[in-house]
Design a protein around this motif. Sequence first.
Motif, PDB file in Angstrom:
ATOM      1  N   ASP A  37     108.170 -68.935 -96.167  1.00  0.00           N
ATOM      2  CA  ASP A  37     107.270 -70.165 -96.213  1.00  0.00           C
ATOM      3  C   ASP A  37     107.768 -71.052 -95.252  1.00  0.00           C
ATOM      4  OD1 ASP A  37     105.518 -69.538 -97.906  1.00  0.00           O
ATOM      5  OD2 ASP A  37     106.238 -70.381 -99.820  1.00  0.00           O
ATOM      6  N   SER A  63      95.617 -75.157-102.774  1.00  0.00           N
ATOM      7  CA  SER A  63      96.786 -75.050-101.757  1.00  0.00           C
ATOM      8  C   SER A  63      97.902 -74.028-102.178  1.00  0.00           C
ATOM      9  CB  SER A  63      97.093 -76.348-101.537  1.00  0.00           C
ATOM     10  OG  SER A  63      97.679 -77.028-102.825  1.00  0.00           O
ATOM     11  N   GLU A  64      97.912 -74.276-103.864  1.00  0.00           N
ATOM     12  CA  GLU A  64      99.197 -73.257-104.398  1.00  0.00           C
ATOM     13  C   GLU A  64      98.636 -72.113-104.276  1.00  0.00           C
ATOM     14  OE1 GLU A  64     101.214 -75.196-107.947  1.00  0.00           O
ATOM     15  OE2 GLU A  64      98.973 -76.185-108.071  1.00  0.00           O
ATOM     16  N   THR A  65      97.502 -71.305-104.729  1.00  0.00           N
ATOM     17  CA  THR A  65      97.190 -70.145-104.438  1.00  0.00           C
ATOM     18  C   THR A  65      97.291 -69.541-102.911  1.00  0.00           C
ATOM     19  OG1 THR A  65      94.929 -70.662-104.652  1.00  0.00           O
ATOM     20  CG2 THR A  65      95.883 -69.634-106.482  1.00  0.00           C
ATOM     21  N   SER A  97      98.974 -70.760-100.578  1.00  0.00           N
ATOM     22  CA  SER A  97     100.564 -70.874-100.261  1.00  0.00           C
ATOM     23  C   SER A  97     101.142 -69.417-100.868  1.00  0.00           C
ATOM     24  CB  SER A  97     101.063 -72.040-100.833  1.00  0.00           C
ATOM     25  OG  SER A  97     102.395 -71.889-100.561  1.00  0.00           O
ATOM     26  N   LYS A  98     100.598 -69.091-102.135  1.00  0.00           N
ATOM     27  CA  LYS A  98     101.364 -67.886-102.656  1.00  0.00           C
ATOM     28  C   LYS A  98     100.950 -66.587-101.859  1.00  0.00           C
ATOM     29  CE  LYS A  98     103.630 -70.019-105.880  1.00  0.00           C
ATOM     30  NZ  LYS A  98     104.963 -70.013-106.003  1.00  0.00           N
ATOM     31  N   ASP A 136     104.252 -64.855-109.447  1.00  0.00           N
ATOM     32  CA  ASP A 136     104.105 -66.079-109.230  1.00  0.00           C
ATOM     33  C   ASP A 136     102.713 -66.432-108.831  1.00  0.00           C
ATOM     34  OD1 ASP A 136     106.743 -66.699-109.876  1.00  0.00           O
ATOM     35  OD2 ASP A 136     107.452 -66.421-107.687  1.00  0.00           O
ATOM     36  N   VAL A 146      99.883 -69.171-111.118  1.00  0.00           N
ATOM     37  CA  VAL A 146      99.278 -70.116-110.795  1.00  0.00           C
ATOM     38  C   VAL A 146      97.840 -69.986-110.621  1.00  0.00           C
ATOM     39  CG1 VAL A 146      98.703 -71.419-108.414  1.00  0.00           C
ATOM     40  CG2 VAL A 146     101.018 -70.849-109.001  1.00  0.00           C
ATOM     41  N   LYS A 150      94.988 -72.346-112.489  1.00  0.00           N
ATOM     42  CA  LYS A 150      93.640 -72.968-112.034  1.00  0.00           C
ATOM     43  C   LYS A 150      92.449 -72.352-112.489  1.00  0.00           C
ATOM     44  CE  LYS A 150      95.741 -75.141-108.461  1.00  0.00           C
ATOM     45  NZ  LYS A 150      95.691 -76.566-108.336  1.00  0.00           N
TER      46      LYS A 150
END
Length: 480
Positions: free
Chosen positions: A137, A173-175, A177-178, A199, A203, A207
């Motif tokens: 990342d 944004s979290e998924t 990003s993963k 991870d 998430v 969601k």
Amino acid sequence: MDKKIFISYSWGNKEHQDWIVNLGKRLMTDTVDVVLDRWSLKDGHDIHSFMEEMVKSKDIFRVLIVCDKKYKEKADDRQGGVGTETQIISPNLYSNEKQEKFIPIVLERDEDGKPFLPVYLSSRKYIDFSQEEDFEDSYEELLRNILEAPSIPKPKLGTKPPTYITETNVDLSETNSKIRTIENQIKKNDNLNEKYASDFLKVFQDKLWEFNLENSPNNLTAFGELLMETLKNYKPLREDFIKFIDLLTTKKTDFASELIIEFFENKPMYLRPRDERNSWSGPEFDTFKIIFQELFIYTIAVGIKNKDYLFVSELLHSKYFIKDPYRNNQEPSSFPFLYDYHQNLESYMNQTFNKITGFGHYVITNLSDQISKQTLIFSDTLCYCVSYLETDNHYDRWFPATYLYGERNGGFNFFDKLSSRKHFEKVKVLFDVQNENELKKKLEKNKENSGDRIRYGNGGFNRVPFVYELIDINKISIYR
């Protein structure tokens, strides 16, 4: 035009120097022209003049300042080459130079978790490389900065915002990003780390709760409209899940099937409130029944697309130890526990659009761009075939709601190719058989036990073929 950068750092142990060199090499591979003393400074060159030239040069687009404990100490005390470099950088940093030219790269933090930054950089925005597990990342953030390619570029201004955007607060944004982390990790190591996969699912599962229908209306039309709007809002999250399955099955990881089976075992947890409310109604959780069934079909479809037949077989033939806090000592279930007859959806679709399969219509009219329509319909039909070949129990069977929307002749090239011995050997695991005779026996038993035609609706003309009609017993593995 290629971007040219200079890396400033404090010489340390071999591991530290190797890290700097590897970063430079990777940036070079990714089209960034890196100036680094290890390969740019020649014997006889004046070190201080070299540093000053690099810092002041108009050709240098970015100066990366790699900060660890040693760099901070030398910079603050003006010691050695780092001290000299600090004296060169400081006035440039606060002059009319572009503020973004100098990028602190944090490699270490102190015992309180504070980054080791020299005083003159303490207020600067930095890129954090202190956590090894977050390297991909951080590297992507750095590369995007250098190449001026933000992960979310400013879009063109539209004229009218769609309601499914303006009326939802879902943050993906979290998924996203993963997913990017997994993609970057695969690019770097050519494998998929189980921790990153787990991870993502954690998430994603969290969601999902944003799509329940709490305080839903009792009126069928109003409820149906809310249900469809909620499913439309959920679609971007579904796309992340499909991409995730694609990554899993492309790399054919040995942990994929177990991880996904555990995910689907969670379905009952979404059929009641997440909190401890005393009052709730079943329709509030209709979206989750639809979501889990649709996701299973897509999971099978992605596995078929990527020819990860072992993965698909595990999902179709393993037992699911479903997580239901209200049922103790229950027997494990087969995959059809993910199938539901969606009464409210079916009634709404029939009443409003005169559809004889509400779920099938929803799935087909909301297709993912990542999977072809025919592959999805085939996967739904494969679930039907496997369930009918494995059991006579009516409650352990799968109905292929999307079959109606397939090609009119009803045929699938996949089933036709079972006449090829080579194809059969590749896909026999899907039917949990070792040879063609075992599959023939299952088909013959299915034919003997076949009852009434399987139809859509109550006594309608549209029907689903028997399994033995889809797979010709007499043509299995007869050709090379």
